[in-house]
Design a protein around this motif. Structure first.
Motif, mmCIF file in Angstrom:
data_model
loop_
_atom_site.group_PDB
_atom_site.id
_atom_site.type_symbol
_atom_site.label_atom_id
_atom_site.label_comp_id
_atom_site.label_asym_id
_atom_site.label_seq_id
_atom_site.Cartn_x
_atom_site.Cartn_y
_atom_site.Cartn_z
ATOM 1 N N THR A 44 0.635 -1.236 0.211
ATOM 2 C CA THR A 44 -0.061 -0.161 0.070
ATOM 3 C C THR A 44 0.941 1.229 -0.041
ATOM 4 O O THR A 44 0.634 2.305 -0.690
ATOM 5 C CB THR A 44 -0.889 -0.011 1.020
ATOM 6 N N GLY A 98 -8.262 6.649 4.182
ATOM 7 C CA GLY A 98 -7.861 5.089 4.219
ATOM 8 C C GLY A 98 -7.880 4.489 5.548
ATOM 9 O O GLY A 98 -8.116 3.220 5.960
ATOM 10 N N LYS A 106 -10.963 0.840 1.213
ATOM 11 C CA LYS A 106 -10.873 1.608 -0.057
ATOM 12 C C LYS A 106 -11.994 2.615 -0.357
ATOM 13 O O LYS A 106 -11.858 3.565 -0.791
ATOM 14 C CB LYS A 106 -11.131 0.355 -0.838
#
Length: 75
Positions: free
Chosen positions: A8, A35, A45
């Protein structure tokens, strides 16, 4: 978990490098905050997308006020 976090983070850095500042103003910061908050609620998401939209909107409002485009107070 560490692999997901590293993936990420690298994806966010990659997006940050490719997006122009005019388009991303407020979005990156809002997406990160959204997030993280969404991840805690189980919807990372969706939180990132909502955070991006809110951050972009607030950045546009701040720019409009700083340029004198805002409406005068009390009228």
């Amino acid at each position: 978990m560490k692999t997901t976090l590293a993936l990420t983070a690298s994806l966010a850095l990659g997006l940050l490098a490719t997006v122009t500042t005019a388009e991303a103003k407020g979005c990156i910061k809002g997406a990160v905050v959204g997030g993280v908050a969404g991840k805690m609620a189980g919807h990372g998401k969706m939180g990132a997308a909502a955070g991006c939209a809110v951050g972009h909107s607030r950045a546009n409002k701040k720019d409009a006020q700083s340029q004198g485009g805002g409406q005068p107070q009390g009228q």
